[in-house]
Scaffold this motif. Structure first.
Motif, PDB file in Angstrom:
ATOM      1  N   ASP A 107       0.831  -1.218   0.000  1.00  0.00           N
ATOM      2  CA  ASP A 107       0.000   0.000   0.000  1.00  0.00           C
ATOM      3  C   ASP A 107       0.857   1.257   0.000  1.00  0.00           C
ATOM      4  O   ASP A 107       0.498   2.267  -0.608  1.00  0.00           O
ATOM      5  N   MET A 108       2.001   1.207   0.685  1.00  0.00           N
ATOM      6  CA  MET A 108       2.901   2.366   0.720  1.00  0.00           C
ATOM      7  C   MET A 108       3.436   2.667  -0.674  1.00  0.00           C
ATOM      8  O   MET A 108       3.476   3.825  -1.098  1.00  0.00           O
ATOM      9  N   GLU A 109       3.840   1.637  -1.395  1.00  0.00           N
ATOM     10  CA  GLU A 109       4.370   1.829  -2.749  1.00  0.00           C
ATOM     11  C   GLU A 109       3.273   2.256  -3.724  1.00  0.00           C
ATOM     12  O   GLU A 109       3.573   2.863  -4.757  1.00  0.00           O
ATOM     13  N   ALA A 110       2.031   1.950  -3.399  1.00  0.00           N
ATOM     14  CA  ALA A 110       0.911   2.373  -4.241  1.00  0.00           C
ATOM     15  C   ALA A 110       0.438   3.783  -3.904  1.00  0.00           C
ATOM     16  O   ALA A 110      -0.518   4.284  -4.512  1.00  0.00           O
ATOM     17  N   GLY A 111       1.091   4.430  -2.923  1.00  0.00           N
ATOM     18  CA  GLY A 111       0.717   5.802  -2.552  1.00  0.00           C
ATOM     19  C   GLY A 111      -0.473   5.893  -1.631  1.00  0.00           C
ATOM     20  O   GLY A 111      -1.092   6.956  -1.513  1.00  0.00           O
ATOM     21  N   ARG A 119       0.553  13.807   2.708  1.00  0.00           N
ATOM     22  CA  ARG A 119       0.984  13.470   1.347  1.00  0.00           C
ATOM     23  C   ARG A 119       1.490  12.037   1.306  1.00  0.00           C
ATOM     24  O   ARG A 119       2.024  11.538   2.305  1.00  0.00           O
ATOM     25  N   PRO A 120       1.346  11.341   0.147  1.00  0.00           N
ATOM     26  CA  PRO A 120       1.937   9.999   0.034  1.00  0.00           C
ATOM     27  C   PRO A 120       3.431  10.051   0.313  1.00  0.00           C
ATOM     28  O   PRO A 120       4.101  11.043   0.009  1.00  0.00           O
ATOM     29  N   LYS A 121       3.958   8.998   0.897  1.00  0.00           N
ATOM     30  CA  LYS A 121       5.372   8.984   1.241  1.00  0.00           C
ATOM     31  C   LYS A 121       6.233   9.085  -0.009  1.00  0.00           C
ATOM     32  O   LYS A 121       5.912   8.509  -1.047  1.00  0.00           O
ATOM     33  N   ARG A 122       7.345   9.814   0.112  1.00  0.00           N
ATOM     34  CA  ARG A 122       8.266   9.975  -1.002  1.00  0.00           C
ATOM     35  C   ARG A 122       9.040   8.683  -1.242  1.00  0.00           C
ATOM     36  O   ARG A 122       9.159   7.838  -0.356  1.00  0.00           O
ATOM     37  N   ALA A 123       9.574   8.546  -2.457  1.00  0.00           N
ATOM     38  CA  ALA A 123      10.293   7.324  -2.833  1.00  0.00           C
ATOM     39  C   ALA A 123      11.473   7.062  -1.897  1.00  0.00           C
ATOM     40  O   ALA A 123      11.721   5.923  -1.494  1.00  0.00           O
ATOM     41  N   SER A 124      12.194   8.123  -1.524  1.00  0.00           N
ATOM     42  CA  SER A 124      13.344   7.944  -0.639  1.00  0.00           C
ATOM     43  C   SER A 124      12.905   7.496   0.751  1.00  0.00           C
ATOM     44  O   SER A 124      13.568   6.674   1.393  1.00  0.00           O
ATOM     45  N   THR A 125      11.770   8.017   1.221  1.00  0.00           N
ATOM     46  CA  THR A 125      11.244   7.610   2.527  1.00  0.00           C
ATOM     47  C   THR A 125      10.790   6.158   2.495  1.00  0.00           C
ATOM     48  O   THR A 125      11.033   5.398   3.444  1.00  0.00           O
ATOM     49  N   ILE A 126      10.147   5.769   1.396  1.00  0.00           N
ATOM     50  CA  ILE A 126       9.695   4.385   1.248  1.00  0.00           C
ATOM     51  C   ILE A 126      10.885   3.434   1.281  1.00  0.00           C
ATOM     52  O   ILE A 126      10.856   2.387   1.933  1.00  0.00           O
ATOM     53  N   GLU A 127      11.958   3.813   0.596  1.00  0.00           N
ATOM     54  CA  GLU A 127      13.159   2.968   0.569  1.00  0.00           C
ATOM     55  C   GLU A 127      13.728   2.768   1.971  1.00  0.00           C
ATOM     56  O   GLU A 127      14.104   1.658   2.361  1.00  0.00           O
ATOM     57  N   ILE A 128      13.763   3.855   2.752  1.00  0.00           N
ATOM     58  CA  ILE A 128      14.273   3.761   4.123  1.00  0.00           C
ATOM     59  C   ILE A 128      13.345   2.911   4.988  1.00  0.00           C
ATOM     60  O   ILE A 128      13.802   2.055   5.759  1.00  0.00           O
TER      61      ILE A 128
END
Length: 450
Positions: A107-111, A119-128
């Motif tokens: 769900d996080m990667e789907a925004g 706001r949906p989590k940023r790509a860098s935040t998702i990676e961390i």
């Protein structure tokens, strides 16, 4: 039907399809003997019009006496309208922490998971976040059922991460790349914050009724108060001038200089695009920062630098890399090499950011102005002022950037605080009043009106 005793249970011979023997003392309690010779105690009952069979456990682990007591408890549970066999099946199907985390990541990667500012989590935040889930949460809790997790479990998890129980070196997808997972205090604090969000997600999804991280006492962040002194700024300036003579370090030295005179975050400058540079407005219009879209006032020293580089760099990025059209790479390695074995060995981009804000404070600017200069999250009051005090913010950026640039150039100042220097204040007022005309006297206006 005989009474099940140890001697009787061990004497029963298995049939080709197995054998069931029932106890004469407790109705529904029995022994199941499999063709292999394995023996298990069972309970048979009716629930909701269905005949159900529940296996208590194997003979040897259970004795006839302990199994009989368990059978009585189970049959009492049935009498209260429950179904032990169905409950066991539900337990087997119960969501594990690993399964919950995988759903959260999806769900996080789907925004669908919101971060700062809704706001949906940023790509860098998702990676961390994914790294913390896979390297700390799943190894320690992955096989546990979500509904069985308690507050003491959370406390133990936090202690394990602080103690470095998840310490490991992992090979990454990059060539010769590796991730060194150390754990520790800061990692534990951030991982528990993430886990709190995952359990809130579970509560919203109806998996559990409460968040086991609520009320957990976490260690406090260690406040990083390292800042550069004026003498250290002059040392840094000398190191950067020397580095700019090298083709290998020139671009990275320029990035460090920009970080010092803007107070921006490392990623904001490394990934800065020319489309985000507003020369006329004297600001950076960042499309995506830690706080989302951000307008960042910048001083004249920065504007002049960017103007001098604009014609020579035609790509997308202000600091281009070696590829076709990408941002510069290897910055962390270069900055460490530049500052190793120098008095500034412990200086990081965050130290430069903190030092910028500290210099702004030394020069007498208010917290609300400093927050706008470095792009901190703005409350409702701050956001109103940011749109109405453009000239003040640009003046503040000019002052702070100019002051730091002068320190990097080796200048020594006798004062630090503008507000305590009356001559400077008087000069600023006189400069503002140049070219202004005195207003007409009130009685002259009245005479003309008459």
């Amino acid at each position: 039907m005989p009474k099940l005793t140890k001697r009787f249970v061990e004497a029963v011979k298995p049939g080709p399809k197995g054998t069931a023997v029932w106890d004469d003392e407790v109705t529904g309690f029995g022994l199941r003997v499999y063709p292999s010779g394995k023996r298990s105690y069972i309970v048979q009952y009716r629930a909701r019009g269905r005949c159900r069979r529940y296996t208590i456990g194997r003979h040897g682990i259970w004795t006839p006496e302990t199994a009989r007591r368990e059978a009585k408890a189970l049959l009492g549970n049935v009498a209260r309208g429950n179904d032990p066999a169905e409950e066991r099946e539900e337990d087997r199907r119960a969501l594990t922490v690993k399964q919950l985390c995988e759903q959260y990541i999806e769900d996080m990667e789907a925004g669908l998971i919101m971060g700062k500012g809704g706001r949906p989590k940023r790509a860098s935040t998702i990676e961390i976040d994914v790294g913390r889930i896979r390297r700390h949460i799943i190894p320690l809790l992955g096989t546990r059922r979500v509904r069985d997790i308690t507050k003491p479990d959370m406390n133990n998890l936090m202690k394990d991460i602080i103690a470095g129980k998840t310490r490991v070196v992992i090979k990454t997808e990059k060539l010769r790349g590796k991730a060194i997972v150390r754990g520790g205090r800061g990692t534990a604090i951030r991982t528990m914050g993430l886990l709190g969000g995952i359990f809130s997600y579970a509560v919203e999804s109806g998996v559990i009724d409460h968040n086991p991280t609520h009320g957990l006492r976490r260690p406090k962040y260690q406040v990083r108060d390292r800042r550069l002194s004026e003498a250290e700024y002059r040392i840094l300036g000398g190191l950067l001038r020397q580095a700019q003579k090298s083709d290998h370090y020139r671009l990275h030295a320029e990035i460090l200089w920009i970080l010092a005179v803007t107070g921006c975050r490392r990623g904001e400058i490394i990934n800065l695009r020319w489309s985000e540079v507003d020369i006329e407005g004297s600001c950076l219009r960042l499309i995506d920062s830690k706080e989302g879209a951000s307008v960042r006032p910048i001083g004249l020293a920065v504007i002049e630098y960017l103007e001098s580089k604009r014609s020579a760099r035609t790509g997308t990025y202000v600091f281009p890399g070696q590829g076709l059209d990408n941002a510069v790479g290897n910055f962390p390695q270069s900055w460490k090499k530049l500052l190793t074995d120098t008095p500034l060995w412990d200086v990081t981009p965050h130290v430069l950011r903190h030092s910028f804000a500290s210099i702004a404070n030394d020069l007498g600017f208010t917290e609300i102005t400093i927050a706008a200069l470095i792009g901190h999250a703005k409350g409702s009051v701050t956001s109103r002022y940011v749109h109405t005090l453009d000239s003040t913010l640009i003046m503040a950026a000019d002052t702070v950037a100019g002051y730091i640039k002068a320190l990097l150039d080796g200048v020594e100042f006798r004062r630090n605080t503008y507000t305590l220097d009356r001559e400077s204040r008087r000069s600023a007022i006189e400069h503002t009043l140049i070219g202004s005309r005195p207003a007409s006297r009130l009685h002259d206006y009245r005479d003309e009106a008459i």
